[in-house]
Design a protein around this motif. Structure first.
Motif, short mmCIF file in Angstrom:
data_model
loop_
_atom_site.label_atom_id
_atom_site.label_comp_id
_atom_site.label_asym_id
_atom_site.label_seq_id
_atom_site.Cartn_x
_atom_site.Cartn_y
_atom_site.Cartn_z
N ASN A 1 6.70 -31.05 4.19
CA ASN A 1 5.74 -31.67 3.42
C ASN A 1 6.02 -32.89 3.25
O ASN A 1 6.98 -33.44 2.66
N ALA A 2 4.98 -33.89 3.54
CA ALA A 2 5.11 -35.36 3.20
C ALA A 2 4.81 -35.45 1.69
O ALA A 2 5.22 -36.36 1.08
N PHE A 3 3.79 -34.55 1.31
CA PHE A 3 3.60 -34.54 -0.23
C PHE A 3 4.51 -33.28 -0.96
O PHE A 3 4.29 -32.50 -0.89
N THR A 4 5.42 -33.73 -1.50
CA THR A 4 6.36 -33.12 -2.33
C THR A 4 7.27 -33.78 -3.18
O THR A 4 6.89 -35.07 -3.63
N LEU A 5 8.00 -33.35 -3.80
CA LEU A 5 8.99 -33.90 -4.76
C LEU A 5 10.36 -34.20 -4.19
O LEU A 5 10.98 -33.56 -3.11
N ALA A 6 11.16 -35.15 -4.63
CA ALA A 6 12.51 -35.58 -3.76
C ALA A 6 13.39 -34.46 -3.59
O ALA A 6 14.25 -34.56 -2.65
N PRO A 7 13.48 -33.47 -4.55
CA PRO A 7 14.36 -32.35 -4.11
C PRO A 7 14.11 -31.34 -3.08
O PRO A 7 15.47 -30.93 -2.62
N VAL A 8 12.98 -31.71 -2.34
CA VAL A 8 12.91 -30.77 -1.34
C VAL A 8 13.40 -31.52 -0.04
O VAL A 8 14.26 -31.06 0.67
N PRO A 9 13.01 -32.88 0.43
CA PRO A 9 13.97 -33.41 1.34
C PRO A 9 15.42 -33.44 0.92
O PRO A 9 16.30 -33.78 1.99
N LEU B 1 -4.86 -31.43 -0.70
CA LEU B 1 -3.17 -31.44 -1.09
C LEU B 1 -2.50 -30.36 -0.94
O LEU B 1 -1.18 -30.22 -1.42
N THR B 2 -2.77 -29.72 0.51
CA THR B 2 -1.95 -28.79 1.23
C THR B 2 -1.41 -29.33 2.43
O THR B 2 -1.87 -30.31 2.79
N ILE B 3 -0.44 -28.92 2.96
CA ILE B 3 0.18 -29.32 4.25
C ILE B 3 -1.06 -29.10 5.27
O ILE B 3 -1.76 -28.26 5.44
N SER C 1 6.74 -26.69 0.93
CA SER C 1 6.45 -26.91 -0.56
C SER C 1 5.10 -26.74 -0.94
O SER C 1 4.22 -27.32 -0.48
N HIS C 2 4.83 -25.58 -2.03
CA HIS C 2 3.66 -25.33 -2.48
C HIS C 2 3.35 -26.47 -3.63
O HIS C 2 3.51 -26.17 -4.84
N MET C 3 3.31 -27.71 -3.27
CA MET C 3 3.31 -28.74 -4.07
C MET C 3 2.39 -28.95 -5.13
O MET C 3 1.22 -28.76 -5.15
N ALA D 1 8.47 -23.63 -6.59
CA ALA D 1 8.60 -24.37 -7.92
C ALA D 1 7.50 -24.34 -8.74
O ALA D 1 7.65 -24.22 -10.04
N HIS D 2 6.45 -24.47 -8.10
CA HIS D 2 5.09 -24.77 -8.82
C HIS D 2 4.26 -23.52 -8.67
O HIS D 2 3.14 -23.63 -9.21
N THR D 3 4.59 -22.49 -8.00
CA THR D 3 3.92 -21.33 -7.93
C THR D 3 4.41 -20.08 -8.05
O THR D 3 3.98 -19.04 -7.81
N MET D 4 5.34 -19.89 -9.10
CA MET D 4 6.07 -18.74 -9.53
C MET D 4 4.79 -18.13 -10.36
O MET D 4 4.03 -18.73 -11.05
N GLY D 5 4.35 -16.63 -10.00
CA GLY D 5 3.11 -15.98 -10.45
C GLY D 5 1.91 -16.25 -9.74
O GLY D 5 0.85 -15.66 -10.02
#
Length: 403
Positions: A89-97, A116-118, A138-140, A166-170
């Protein structure tokens, strides 16, 4: 007199008493390393792996040092080699790339929709053109795309999907737990995620060879029979001499803290989403503000909320962020020209040599983000929504007058 808010956007709930007691027992016996066991003992980490596998419905689970470590191990375990293109994804956080770069891969960024989805149309084109064999999805911020269509695109192109949850546990898509569509699912237990051990993470899969490679990569010292949700010992025979040890294990202290939180996770997820709905209702219909659409198939966890100010000038957004902060409401702006705290965008990651995506840039420029910790009451959330709405309406009216 203007309303203000005095709560903390970074204050989490305390660790459950059962977690504190379990952690104390670990410290008292001193066996913090996951493979350091007493006679007949099952480690806290192995027990947690078995419980998280059951929670997600996965055959295998590995507890690791961080969500980033889960992604790095996943990418190596599914076969990403140095120089390989990896879609993300272009919209994610730095740990992903960062995880892609850590295994020597080259990120190929996929665009963003206003929800805000891919962008699945962009994914379909880049799946064909990039030569990538892996998508790190990334499920950002907890937004889940149409996973049925995404998997159809990737299956048709022979692309393995590694899910960053990381943001979709559950959370769920059409009744399937997030992380269970792809070949692996990666989760984080960093402080601001849905379970809190400071740092930590999980990797789940149904593939025995990937599970074996992942366990070896995490640093099992050939003690993989002490893992809680691992394949049979013979599966490791094909991999144990060719897989490096990267020392990315979770320890028993963090596992002890997490096990009671997992038992309460469903209740916590419901609490976050109730808070999201209050803020969503308070912001709905505000002039100049749009909220992402949440499809019926998406059972999300509302631990944060995002809204967009489409085509607002940068100065107006900056003024809104500052005005809300002055009233106690902390908003993060993904359109800022430089990385700030936990926000950055694909064009900030210059090591990845990103290619411009004008429509994605336009959407990102208007994205504002806010945490919703469980320490907030529903009344707090209603107050926060009123403050944001007041500031948006004031500046939106000024913009309309200026135009």
């Amino acid at each position: 007199m203007q309303e203000t808010f005095s709560g903390s956007f970074t204050q989490q709930l305390p660790i459950p008493e059962a977690g504190i007691e379990a952690a104390t027992r670990v410290m008292q016996h001193g066996r913090l390393h996951r493979y350091n066991l007493g006679p007949g003992e099952v480690s806290e980490t192995a027990a947690l792996e078995a419980e998280f596998a059951a929670f997600t419905g996965a055959k295998y689970c590995l507890a690791v040092a961080s969500g980033g470590a889960a992604m790095v191990i996943s990418l190596r375990a599914v076969g990403v080699k140095p120089g390989d293109p990896v879609l993300s994804n272009a919209f994610t956080l730095a740990p992903v790339p960062g995880a892609i770069a850590a295994v020597g891969g080259h990120p190929v960024f996929v665009g963003l929709t206003p929800d805000l989805t891919i962008d699945l149309d962009d994914l379909e084109g880049k799946a064909a053109a990039s030569g990538a064999s892996v998508l790190l999805l990334s499920h950002m911020r907890g937004h889940i795309c149409d996973m049925d269509r995404l998997m159809a695109i990737c299956d048709a192109a022979g692309i393995k999907v590694v899910e960053d949850c990381a943001h979709t546990m559950g959370a769920f898509w059409a009744g399937v737990p997030s992380g269970r569509h792809g070949i692996t699912g990666c989760y984080s237990t960093q402080t601001y995620k849905h379970m809190n051990s400071g740092e930590g993470g999980f990797l789940v899969t149904d593939d025995p060879d990937i599970a074996a490679r992942a366990i070896l990569l995490s640093g099992s010292y050939m003690l993989y029979d002490r893992n809680g949700a691992a394949p049979d010992a013979e599966v490791f025979e094909a991999h144990k001499y060719d897989t490096p040890n990267t020392s990315s294990r979770m320890d028993n202290l963090r596992a002890a803290v997490l096990r009671p939180q997992l038992a309460e996770l469903k209740t916590a997820c419901d609490g976050w989403t109730a808070r999201y709905r209050v803020v969503e209702q308070g912001l709905a219909g505000a002039p100049g503000l749009t909220l992402p659409h949440r499809p019926q198939a998406e059972a999300f966890v509302g631990s944060s909320i995002q809204f967009l100010l489409p085509d607002w000038p940068d100065a107006a957004i900056e003024a809104l962020v500052d005005a809300c902060k002055a009233r106690g409401v902390e908003l993060k702006w993904f359109g800022a020209p430089d990385p700030r705290g936990f926000t950055s965008t694909y064009d900030h990651w210059r090591y990845a040599d990103p290619k411009p995506m004008p429509e994605t840039d336009r959407i990102l420029r208007g994205v504002l983000d806010m945490r919703l910790p469980l320490t907030f009451s529903l009344e707090d959330c209603a107050l926060i929504a009123r403050i944001i709405r007041d500031e948006v309406e004031r500046r939106g009216a000024a913009q309309t007058a200026a135009q």
